[in-house]
Structures are given as structure tokens and as C-alpha cells.
Design a protein around this motif. Structure first.
Motif, PDB file in Angstrom:
ATOM      1  N   LEU A 124      12.850 -46.478  11.404  1.00  0.00           N
ATOM      2  CA  LEU A 124      13.324 -45.156  11.798  1.00  0.00           C
ATOM      3  C   LEU A 124      12.314 -44.112  11.333  1.00  0.00           C
ATOM      4  O   LEU A 124      11.786 -44.199  10.229  1.00  0.00           O
ATOM      5  CB  LEU A 124      14.704 -44.889  11.193  1.00  0.00           C
ATOM      6  N   ARG A 125      12.066 -43.119  12.192  1.00  0.00           N
ATOM      7  CA  ARG A 125      11.012 -42.137  11.898  1.00  0.00           C
ATOM      8  C   ARG A 125      11.586 -40.725  11.900  1.00  0.00           C
ATOM      9  O   ARG A 125      12.600 -40.443  12.538  1.00  0.00           O
ATOM     10  CB  ARG A 125       9.885 -42.260  12.925  1.00  0.00           C
ATOM     11  N   SER A 126      10.882 -39.846  11.220  1.00  0.00           N
ATOM     12  CA  SER A 126      11.267 -38.442  11.200  1.00  0.00           C
ATOM     13  C   SER A 126      10.962 -37.796  12.550  1.00  0.00           C
ATOM     14  O   SER A 126      10.164 -38.318  13.345  1.00  0.00           O
ATOM     15  CB  SER A 126      10.496 -37.709  10.103  1.00  0.00           C
ATOM     16  N   ARG A 127      11.564 -36.641  12.773  1.00  0.00           N
ATOM     17  CA  ARG A 127      11.255 -35.891  13.997  1.00  0.00           C
ATOM     18  C   ARG A 127       9.751 -35.616  14.086  1.00  0.00           C
ATOM     19  O   ARG A 127       9.162 -35.760  15.160  1.00  0.00           O
ATOM     20  CB  ARG A 127      12.029 -34.568  14.015  1.00  0.00           C
ATOM     21  N   HIS A 128       9.153 -35.259  12.971  1.00  0.00           N
ATOM     22  CA  HIS A 128       7.720 -34.946  12.980  1.00  0.00           C
ATOM     23  C   HIS A 128       6.906 -36.158  13.425  1.00  0.00           C
ATOM     24  O   HIS A 128       5.970 -36.027  14.227  1.00  0.00           O
ATOM     25  CB  HIS A 128       7.278 -34.488  11.598  1.00  0.00           C
ATOM     26  N   ARG A 129       7.245 -37.329  12.901  1.00  0.00           N
ATOM     27  CA  ARG A 129       6.488 -38.529  13.260  1.00  0.00           C
ATOM     28  C   ARG A 129       6.716 -38.899  14.732  1.00  0.00           C
ATOM     29  O   ARG A 129       5.773 -39.325  15.423  1.00  0.00           O
ATOM     30  CB  ARG A 129       6.883 -39.696  12.358  1.00  0.00           C
ATOM     31  N   ILE A 130       7.926 -38.734  15.223  1.00  0.00           N
ATOM     32  CA  ILE A 130       8.193 -39.015  16.635  1.00  0.00           C
ATOM     33  C   ILE A 130       7.402 -38.054  17.520  1.00  0.00           C
ATOM     34  O   ILE A 130       6.851 -38.440  18.554  1.00  0.00           O
ATOM     35  CB  ILE A 130       9.707 -38.930  16.924  1.00  0.00           C
ATOM     36  N   GLU A 131       7.332 -36.793  17.101  1.00  0.00           N
ATOM     37  CA  GLU A 131       6.516 -35.825  17.849  1.00  0.00           C
ATOM     38  C   GLU A 131       5.053 -36.254  17.880  1.00  0.00           C
ATOM     39  O   GLU A 131       4.365 -36.091  18.895  1.00  0.00           O
ATOM     40  CB  GLU A 131       6.653 -34.436  17.221  1.00  0.00           C
ATOM     41  N   GLU A 132       4.562 -36.828  16.779  1.00  0.00           N
ATOM     42  CA  GLU A 132       3.184 -37.320  16.756  1.00  0.00           C
ATOM     43  C   GLU A 132       2.986 -38.441  17.775  1.00  0.00           C
ATOM     44  O   GLU A 132       1.929 -38.527  18.425  1.00  0.00           O
ATOM     45  CB  GLU A 132       2.831 -37.817  15.355  1.00  0.00           C
ATOM     46  N   LEU A 133       3.984 -39.294  17.931  1.00  0.00           N
ATOM     47  CA  LEU A 133       3.873 -40.381  18.911  1.00  0.00           C
ATOM     48  C   LEU A 133       3.840 -39.852  20.338  1.00  0.00           C
ATOM     49  O   LEU A 133       3.309 -40.519  21.243  1.00  0.00           O
ATOM     50  CB  LEU A 133       5.032 -41.364  18.750  1.00  0.00           C
ATOM     51  N   LEU A 134       4.394 -38.673  20.541  1.00  0.00           N
ATOM     52  CA  LEU A 134       4.445 -38.077  21.878  1.00  0.00           C
ATOM     53  C   LEU A 134       3.246 -37.175  22.160  1.00  0.00           C
ATOM     54  O   LEU A 134       3.210 -36.505  23.198  1.00  0.00           O
ATOM     55  CB  LEU A 134       5.740 -37.277  22.037  1.00  0.00           C
ATOM     56  N   ALA A 135       2.268 -37.170  21.267  1.00  0.00           N
ATOM     57  CA  ALA A 135       1.078 -36.343  21.481  1.00  0.00           C
ATOM     58  C   ALA A 135       0.389 -36.745  22.780  1.00  0.00           C
ATOM     59  O   ALA A 135       0.257 -37.926  23.095  1.00  0.00           O
ATOM     60  CB  ALA A 135       0.114 -36.498  20.309  1.00  0.00           C
ATOM     61  N   GLY A 136      -0.025 -35.739  23.538  1.00  0.00           N
ATOM     62  CA  GLY A 136      -0.687 -35.995  24.811  1.00  0.00           C
ATOM     63  C   GLY A 136       0.247 -35.969  25.998  1.00  0.00           C
ATOM     64  O   GLY A 136      -0.210 -35.973  27.149  1.00  0.00           O
ATOM     65  N   TRP A 137       1.548 -35.945  25.737  1.00  0.00           N
ATOM     66  CA  TRP A 137       2.543 -35.821  26.799  1.00  0.00           C
ATOM     67  C   TRP A 137       3.082 -34.391  26.811  1.00  0.00           C
ATOM     68  O   TRP A 137       3.387 -33.831  25.761  1.00  0.00           O
ATOM     69  CB  TRP A 137       3.698 -36.796  26.579  1.00  0.00           C
ATOM     70  N   GLU A 138       3.215 -33.843  27.964  1.00  0.00           N
ATOM     71  CA  GLU A 138       3.746 -32.489  28.127  1.00  0.00           C
ATOM     72  C   GLU A 138       5.259 -32.607  28.297  1.00  0.00           C
ATOM     73  O   GLU A 138       5.753 -32.985  29.360  1.00  0.00           O
ATOM     74  CB  GLU A 138       3.115 -31.860  29.372  1.00  0.00           C
ATOM     75  N   LEU A 139       6.013 -32.313  27.240  1.00  0.00           N
ATOM     76  CA  LEU A 139       7.459 -32.508  27.275  1.00  0.00           C
ATOM     77  C   LEU A 139       8.117 -31.523  28.232  1.00  0.00           C
ATOM     78  O   LEU A 139       7.842 -30.329  28.203  1.00  0.00           O
ATOM     79  CB  LEU A 139       8.059 -32.346  25.884  1.00  0.00           C
ATOM     80  N   VAL A 140       8.994 -32.044  29.075  1.00  0.00           N
ATOM     81  CA  VAL A 140       9.768 -31.185  29.968  1.00  0.00           C
ATOM     82  C   VAL A 140      10.953 -30.636  29.185  1.00  0.00           C
ATOM     83  O   VAL A 140      11.354 -31.172  28.152  1.00  0.00           O
ATOM     84  CB  VAL A 140      10.240 -31.955  31.221  1.00  0.00           C
ATOM     85  N   GLU A 141      11.503 -29.540  29.657  1.00  0.00           N
ATOM     86  CA  GLU A 141      12.668 -28.949  28.993  1.00  0.00           C
ATOM     87  C   GLU A 141      13.833 -29.938  29.004  1.00  0.00           C
ATOM     88  O   GLU A 141      14.031 -30.634  29.981  1.00  0.00           O
ATOM     89  CB  GLU A 141      13.067 -27.655  29.711  1.00  0.00           C
ATOM     90  N   PRO A 142      14.577 -30.037  27.910  1.00  0.00           N
ATOM     91  CA  PRO A 142      14.570 -29.181  26.717  1.00  0.00           C
ATOM     92  C   PRO A 142      13.730 -29.717  25.559  1.00  0.00           C
ATOM     93  O   PRO A 142      14.014 -29.399  24.407  1.00  0.00           O
ATOM     94  CB  PRO A 142      16.044 -29.170  26.341  1.00  0.00           C
ATOM     95  N   GLY A 143      12.725 -30.511  25.823  1.00  0.00           N
ATOM     96  CA  GLY A 143      11.873 -31.011  24.756  1.00  0.00           C
ATOM     97  C   GLY A 143      12.471 -32.220  24.062  1.00  0.00           C
ATOM     98  O   GLY A 143      13.194 -33.013  24.662  1.00  0.00           O
ATOM     99  N   LEU A 144      12.153 -32.371  22.774  1.00  0.00           N
ATOM    100  CA  LEU A 144      12.667 -33.479  21.974  1.00  0.00           C
ATOM    101  C   LEU A 144      14.017 -33.070  21.398  1.00  0.00           C
ATOM    102  O   LEU A 144      14.094 -32.141  20.581  1.00  0.00           O
ATOM    103  CB  LEU A 144      11.675 -33.824  20.862  1.00  0.00           C
ATOM    104  N   THR A 145      15.063 -33.749  21.803  1.00  0.00           N
ATOM    105  CA  THR A 145      16.425 -33.350  21.444  1.00  0.00           C
ATOM    106  C   THR A 145      17.243 -34.569  21.019  1.00  0.00           C
ATOM    107  O   THR A 145      16.827 -35.710  21.202  1.00  0.00           O
ATOM    108  CB  THR A 145      17.150 -32.699  22.634  1.00  0.00           C
ATOM    109  N   TRP A 146      18.430 -34.296  20.479  1.00  0.00           N
ATOM    110  CA  TRP A 146      19.399 -35.369  20.286  1.00  0.00           C
ATOM    111  C   TRP A 146      19.884 -35.851  21.651  1.00  0.00           C
ATOM    112  O   TRP A 146      19.897 -35.085  22.624  1.00  0.00           O
ATOM    113  CB  TRP A 146      20.579 -34.882  19.447  1.00  0.00           C
ATOM    114  N   LEU A 147      20.293 -37.103  21.730  1.00  0.00           N
ATOM    115  CA  LEU A 147      20.651 -37.723  23.011  1.00  0.00           C
ATOM    116  C   LEU A 147      21.561 -36.873  23.892  1.00  0.00           C
ATOM    117  O   LEU A 147      21.267 -36.677  25.081  1.00  0.00           O
ATOM    118  CB  LEU A 147      21.313 -39.089  22.766  1.00  0.00           C
TER     119      LEU A 147
END
Length: 267
Positions: A214-237
Motif C-alpha cells: 500500500l502506498r501514500s497518495r504522494h507515491r501513487i502520484e509519482e507512479l502517475l507521472a507523465g499522464w495528464e489526469l482528467v477531472e477530477p484527478g486522483l480521488t477516492w473511488l
């Protein structure tokens, strides 16, 4: 996810069968049920979280199909259940092609029996830790045109990839294999969730065929580097473009879904 077949062991809890149990399926064994109940005693919200994860997958696939994406690569597909990816995609875009990839021999048997068809759906054995092998697999290449946009689905799978397996390398290899206009759909269990649930889940899954990372939000955001997140971004399910029914279980506490999710586009 391993190149070699893992074999069938009903006495070791299996992550695909645990997920099936949470969803109310029937493809599980006493060892799986005992492991799942150990988690549920401390974190009963896991059942609703599994449903929310499945609902997010459906919403994301419908969203991409509505944008004109008609090719999907579902890595770590798990046991077949209701509203499988090809069914959801084809309800919007009947021409959609789907490749399901998994390493679990039991999943592969079920998937080939229930999901594969004469041309638009393919089932392939593959290991997410070897993304190049997946992307260059002749059956994958024969089914999908990587010169055109593809929707890659990594739903509740990256948290079974340990840091020693270099998850950034995996994510980079997948992104670099795709054409501009492709999308990534990802959900990932997070250590930012309720501590009792995190502790028990991590302990139980350590005894399964695939331990949790299990990873922190910050680490998950690092894994998504290079992807342009569509709205609403990284959220709870339940917060990702929900239908009204998706909010029922988590109306006041979306963080109880235990999993963060997002959809990213490759420019």
C-alpha cells in the motif's frame, strides 16, 4: 504475476479469489474465506470498497468508450464477474476490442471459458512485472493496434507490485509503448486509509500468493507521472465521476473506500 505457471493451491489464500469473495462470487475456497474474514472483522468496509472498485472500472471504461477509445488492455483482470470490460465497452462502442491479461492459472481458465470470443476478446497469460513481454506478446499485438489509442486498465493491481520490482519502470514502459491519445485507468490501495484496516490487510495478504504494498497518495502520484489526469484527478473511488448509486456506501466518508483512483491521458 509470473512467467511460470503458479499452479493451483487451494490451501494458500489467493488474491483473485479473495476479491471474488468480497464481491459475493462463488469461486473461492475455505483458505480464501478464512483470510477474507480476518480482514472483514477489522475492516468490514472492504466489501463495499471492492464493489466501489468494480463500479469505478465500469465508469472509467464507459467514459473512455464515449471518447472513442475502442481498444482496451486489462492487466490483472481477475476472475470473471458481472459487467466485464468487454461487455461495458461494447454497450457504448460495439466494435471495441479487449485483451485480458493475468498470471493466475485459475483466472486464465475461467477467462478463456467465459470471456474469450471469436475475434474481439482475447485472453493472454502475462506478468505485469515484465511489461515489455505483455506489450510485445504476439496475441496482444495481433489483437490491438498500438499505433492507435489504447485504454490500459491497471485496476487494483499495482498494489501487488513491490518497490523491489521498480513500479516506476513498469509504468514508464507501459506509457512509452502507447500512442498519444491513449489512456491509463488505475486504482491503488493506499496507506493513507484507516490504520487498522491497513495493518490487518497488509498482515493477511502477506500470507497470500501476492503481498500488498500500500502506498501514500504522494507515491501513487509519482507512479502517475507523465499522464495528464482528467477531472477530477486522483480521488477516492466513489468520488470519480460517480453515479448516484455509487455514493450510497460512502456518502459521508469516501476515504472508507480505502483505494485511490484516476484516469490519465498520454499527450
Amino acid at each position: 504475476m509470473e512467467r511460470e505457471s503458479l499452479g493451483f493451491d487451494p490451501n494458500t489464500p489467493n488474491v483473485a479469489r479473495l476479491y471474488d469473495y468480497y464481491l459475493g462470487g462463488k469461486d473461492h475456497f475455505p483458505a480464501d474465506r478464512r483470510a477474507a474474514e480476518r480482514i472483514l472483522r477489522v475492516a468490514p468496509e472492504v466489501r463495499a470498497a471492492a464493489r466501489a472498485n468494480r463500479a469505478f472500472l465500469g465508469r472509467a471504461v464507459r467514459f473512455l468508450a464515449g471518447l472513442g477509445v475502442t481498444q482496451f488492455l486489462d492487466i490483472g483482470t481477475g476472475l470473471p464477474t458481472r459487467d466485464n470490460v468487454h461487455e461495458v465497452a461494447r454497450a457504448v462502442a460495439p466494435e471495441s476490442k479487449v485483451v485480458y491479461v493475468d498470471r493466475d492459472p485459475v483466472v486464465l481458465v475461467h477467462a478463456r471459458a467465459l470471456l474469450a470470443d471469436s475475434g474481439q476478446t482475447t485472453v493472454v497469460e502475462g506478468d505485469l512485472r515484465d511489461p515489455h513481454d505483455i506489450m510485445k506478446n504476439p496475441d496482444v499485438v495481433g489483437a490491438l493496434d498500438f499505433d492507435q489509442p489504447v485504454g490500459v486498465l491497471l485496476v487494483a493491481i499495482m498494489h501487488f507490485i513491490g518497490e523491489a520490482d521498480d513500479p516506476v519502470r513498469i509504468m514508464t514502459a507501459i506509457r512509452e509503448s502507447l500512442a498519444p491519445g491513449s489512456y491509463l485507468v488505475m486504482s491503488h490501495g493506499t496507506s493513507d486509509a484507516r490504520s487498522a484496516a491497513v495493518t490487518r490487510a497488509t498482515d493477511v495478504y502477506r500470507r497470500t500468493d501476492a503481498p500488498l504494498t500500500l502506498r501514500s497518495r504522494h507515491r501513487i502520484e509519482e507512479l502517475l507521472a507523465g499522464w495528464e489526469l482528467v477531472e477530477p484527478g486522483l480521488t477516492w473511488l466513489p468520488q470519480w465521476r460517480p453515479d448516484q448509486a455509487d455514493l450510497i456506501d460512502f456518502a459521508d466518508h469516501p476515504e472508507s473506500s480505502l483505494v485511490l483512483c484516476g484516469v490519465g491521458r498520454k499527450s
